[in-house]
Design a protein around this motif. Sequence first.
Motif, PDB file in Angstrom:
ATOM      1  N   MET A 124       0.635  -1.189   0.049  1.00 42.60           N
ATOM      2  CA  MET A 124      -0.018   0.018  -0.008  1.00 42.60           C
ATOM      3  C   MET A 124       0.702   1.207   0.032  1.00 42.60           C
ATOM      4  SD  MET A 124       0.604   1.290   3.212  1.00 42.60           S
ATOM      5  CE  MET A 124      -0.843   2.043   4.175  1.00 42.60           C
ATOM      6  N   ASN A 212      -1.405  -3.070   6.045  1.00 40.90           N
ATOM      7  CA  ASN A 212      -0.511  -3.065   7.317  1.00 40.90           C
ATOM      8  C   ASN A 212      -0.902  -4.419   7.926  1.00 40.90           C
ATOM      9  OD1 ASN A 212      -1.148  -0.343   6.631  1.00 40.90           O
ATOM     10  ND2 ASN A 212       0.505   0.037   8.235  1.00 40.90           N
ATOM     11  N   GLY A 226       6.124  -3.127  11.313  1.00 35.48           N
ATOM     12  CA  GLY A 226       5.136  -2.228  11.461  1.00 35.48           C
ATOM     13  C   GLY A 226       4.609  -1.943  13.055  1.00 35.48           C
ATOM     14  N   ARG A 251      -5.293   3.406   9.405  1.00 36.56           N
ATOM     15  CA  ARG A 251      -4.737   2.399   8.680  1.00 36.56           C
ATOM     16  C   ARG A 251      -5.671   1.378   8.326  1.00 36.56           C
ATOM     17  NH1 ARG A 251      -1.634   5.790   8.441  1.00 36.56           N
ATOM     18  NH2 ARG A 251       0.696   6.011   8.322  1.00 36.56           N
ATOM     19  N   VAL A 287      -4.389   4.597  14.977  1.00 32.72           N
ATOM     20  CA  VAL A 287      -3.066   3.978  15.658  1.00 32.72           C
ATOM     21  C   VAL A 287      -3.229   3.939  17.216  1.00 32.72           C
ATOM     22  CG1 VAL A 287      -0.576   4.526  15.906  1.00 32.72           C
ATOM     23  CG2 VAL A 287      -1.454   4.791  13.705  1.00 32.72           C
TER      24      VAL A 287
HETATM   25  C1  UD1 Z   1       4.690   1.513   6.095  1.00 35.81           C
HETATM   26  C2  UD1 Z   1       4.339   1.203   4.752  1.00 35.81           C
HETATM   27  C3  UD1 Z   1       3.914  -0.182   4.250  1.00 35.81           C
HETATM   28  C4  UD1 Z   1       4.556  -1.129   5.256  1.00 35.81           C
HETATM   29  C5  UD1 Z   1       4.904  -0.837   6.578  1.00 35.81           C
HETATM   30  C6  UD1 Z   1       5.620  -1.593   7.337  1.00 35.81           C
HETATM   31  C7  UD1 Z   1       3.764   3.473   3.804  1.00 35.81           C
HETATM   32  C8  UD1 Z   1       2.750   4.147   3.551  1.00 35.81           C
HETATM   33  N1  UD1 Z   1       3.650   2.144   4.047  1.00 35.81           N
HETATM   34  O1  UD1 Z   1       3.291   1.449   6.516  1.00 35.81           O
HETATM   35  O2  UD1 Z   1       3.943  -0.464   3.136  1.00 35.81           O
HETATM   36  O3  UD1 Z   1       4.314  -2.636   5.048  1.00 35.81           O
HETATM   37  O4  UD1 Z   1       5.445   0.449   6.858  1.00 35.81           O
HETATM   38  O5  UD1 Z   1       7.111  -1.555   6.919  1.00 35.81           O
HETATM   39  O6  UD1 Z   1       4.960   3.798   3.689  1.00 35.81           O
HETATM   40  N2  UD1 Z   1       3.694   4.999  14.487  1.00 35.81           N
HETATM   41  C9  UD1 Z   1       3.423   5.387  15.647  1.00 35.81           C
HETATM   42  N3  UD1 Z   1       4.732   4.878  16.511  1.00 35.81           N
HETATM   43  C10 UD1 Z   1       5.516   4.233  16.009  1.00 35.81           C
HETATM   44  C11 UD1 Z   1       5.608   3.471  14.751  1.00 35.81           C
HETATM   45  C12 UD1 Z   1       4.502   4.012  13.995  1.00 35.81           C
HETATM   46  O7  UD1 Z   1       2.760   6.129  16.054  1.00 35.81           O
HETATM   47  O8  UD1 Z   1       6.314   3.691  17.078  1.00 35.81           O
HETATM   48  C13 UD1 Z   1       2.538   5.224  13.452  1.00 35.81           C
HETATM   49  C14 UD1 Z   1       3.123   5.933  12.188  1.00 35.81           C
HETATM   50  O9  UD1 Z   1       3.514   7.134  12.288  1.00 35.81           O
HETATM   51  C15 UD1 Z   1       1.778   5.654  11.244  1.00 35.81           C
HETATM   52  C16 UD1 Z   1       1.159   4.336  11.755  1.00 35.81           C
HETATM   53  O10 UD1 Z   1       1.906   4.203  13.027  1.00 35.81           O
HETATM   54  O11 UD1 Z   1       1.093   6.781  11.080  1.00 35.81           O
HETATM   55  C17 UD1 Z   1       1.733   3.149  10.900  1.00 35.81           C
HETATM   56  O12 UD1 Z   1       3.225   2.970  10.727  1.00 35.81           O
HETATM   57  P1  UD1 Z   1       4.062   1.802  10.238  1.00 35.81           P
HETATM   58  O13 UD1 Z   1       3.570   0.471  10.871  1.00 35.81           O
HETATM   59  O14 UD1 Z   1       5.323   1.908  10.218  1.00 35.81           O
HETATM   60  O15 UD1 Z   1       3.371   1.574   8.963  1.00 35.81           O
HETATM   61  P2  UD1 Z   1       2.997   2.518   7.710  1.00 35.81           P
HETATM   62  O16 UD1 Z   1       3.636   3.517   7.507  1.00 35.81           O
HETATM   63  O17 UD1 Z   1       1.523   2.721   7.671  1.00 35.81           O
END
Ligand code: UD1
Length: 371
Positions: A124, A212, A226, A251, A287
């Motif tokens: 995605m 995700n 993730g 997400r 989240v």
């Molecule tokens: C990204 C990739 C997706 C990939 C995934 C895992 C994008 C748009 N998508 O998804 O293809 O499979 O990473 O590698 O780039 N968050 C927190 N705290 C944390 C970590 C994350 O609040 O400690 C938040 C992030 O800011 C984000 C959400 O959680 O808003 C999801 O983050 P994450 O799980 O890294 O995935 P994506 O960025 O959605």
Amino acid sequence: MKNVLVIGGGGFVGSHTTDALLQQGHAVKIYDNLSEQVHGGEFPAYLSRDAEFITGDVRDLGSLSRAVRGADVIYHLAAAVGVGQSMYRIADYTADNVQGTANLLQAILNTKSAPEKIIVASSMSIYGEGRYVCPKCGDVAPKARSLEQLKKKQWEVRCPVCDAIAAPDPTDEDKPLQCTSIYALSKKAQEEMVLVFGSTYGIPAVALRYFNIYGPRQALSNPYTGVAAIFASRFMNAKSPLIFEDGLQLRDFVNVHDIVQANLLAMQSSGADGMAVNVGSGEPVTVRQVAIEIASLLGLELPLQITGTYRAGDIRHCFADISTISEKLGYVPKVSFHDGMSELVAWLESQEAQDHTEEALNDLAVRGLVA
Ligand code: UD1
């Protein structure tokens, strides 16, 4: 019964896919480099002994060429997956994901292998921001939020025409792609390379745009995995998760068993041949909800730490419109968010996780990629 090669079969999605294939009576060969960042230098205990295991890297054309021989079906699930990390290890990510895919296709040609199907893991992430609706202008596909906007902590996405706050809508496959990271670009390249190769040589190919993914066997100690695994490893180390922005970003958390369902359907049916299709739950979840759910299932009462900071390149909202895959392959998500998180948490209790979140954030911070 088919001979199935699962490249990246040692990992989270690959190992579950392998188990399901074995259960259906297929012969499975796993090709995996057991990357240190994911596996911590250990052979994964969960891997089935009923699959043949080849230690190999997708950057190694010779070894890949030996592996593809005789494969009826090839799953290409091997990739470096850290979005933030891809922005400072550009050459590594491109070598693993783009050159690795080139090697796979070259290996198929060089060995005159004739697989019946190639299925590639897309993501995605290639959409960038999801689809939005503006209250005045209707359907819009806004660009990524500017740094200036994020610095002002204006988290919501605005209409590109009238600047009103736009509401998120399910993202379908026709949403214009907007890659905002080297990782996303590499996934787009993988997807397109496999589909172009398939149509050129008459090999049915499918790209699955995973949303995700979460579930047991997620690499808990890998800070580039993730958010569900990251939060889980924080809780297990008695630390509150760090929630970026205001935690209300949406997400689509899709359970790994539903990903396996889609993987098998793509092999068994020709309905999505030649296509790139979304694989999600179709349900938007914030989240914050992820943190709350995991904490409550673990019986913890740690306060949530909403940091009000942001990661460069993060999108605000994206969740899947799954009507294409439902129509073409008969995919119906079976695992609810609550049941899936319960299974994740039950598995967590048997795991140890090292929390490397702060180091990972520091790696990003020194490069100005988080603020
Ligand atoms: C990204 C990739 C997706 C990939 C995934 C895992 C994008 C748009 N998508 O998804 O293809 O499979 O990473 O590698 O780039 N968050 C927190 N705290 C944390 C970590 C994350 O609040 O400690 C938040 C992030 O800011 C984000 C959400 O959680 O808003 C999801 O983050 P994450 O799980 O890294 O995935 P994506 O960025 O959605």
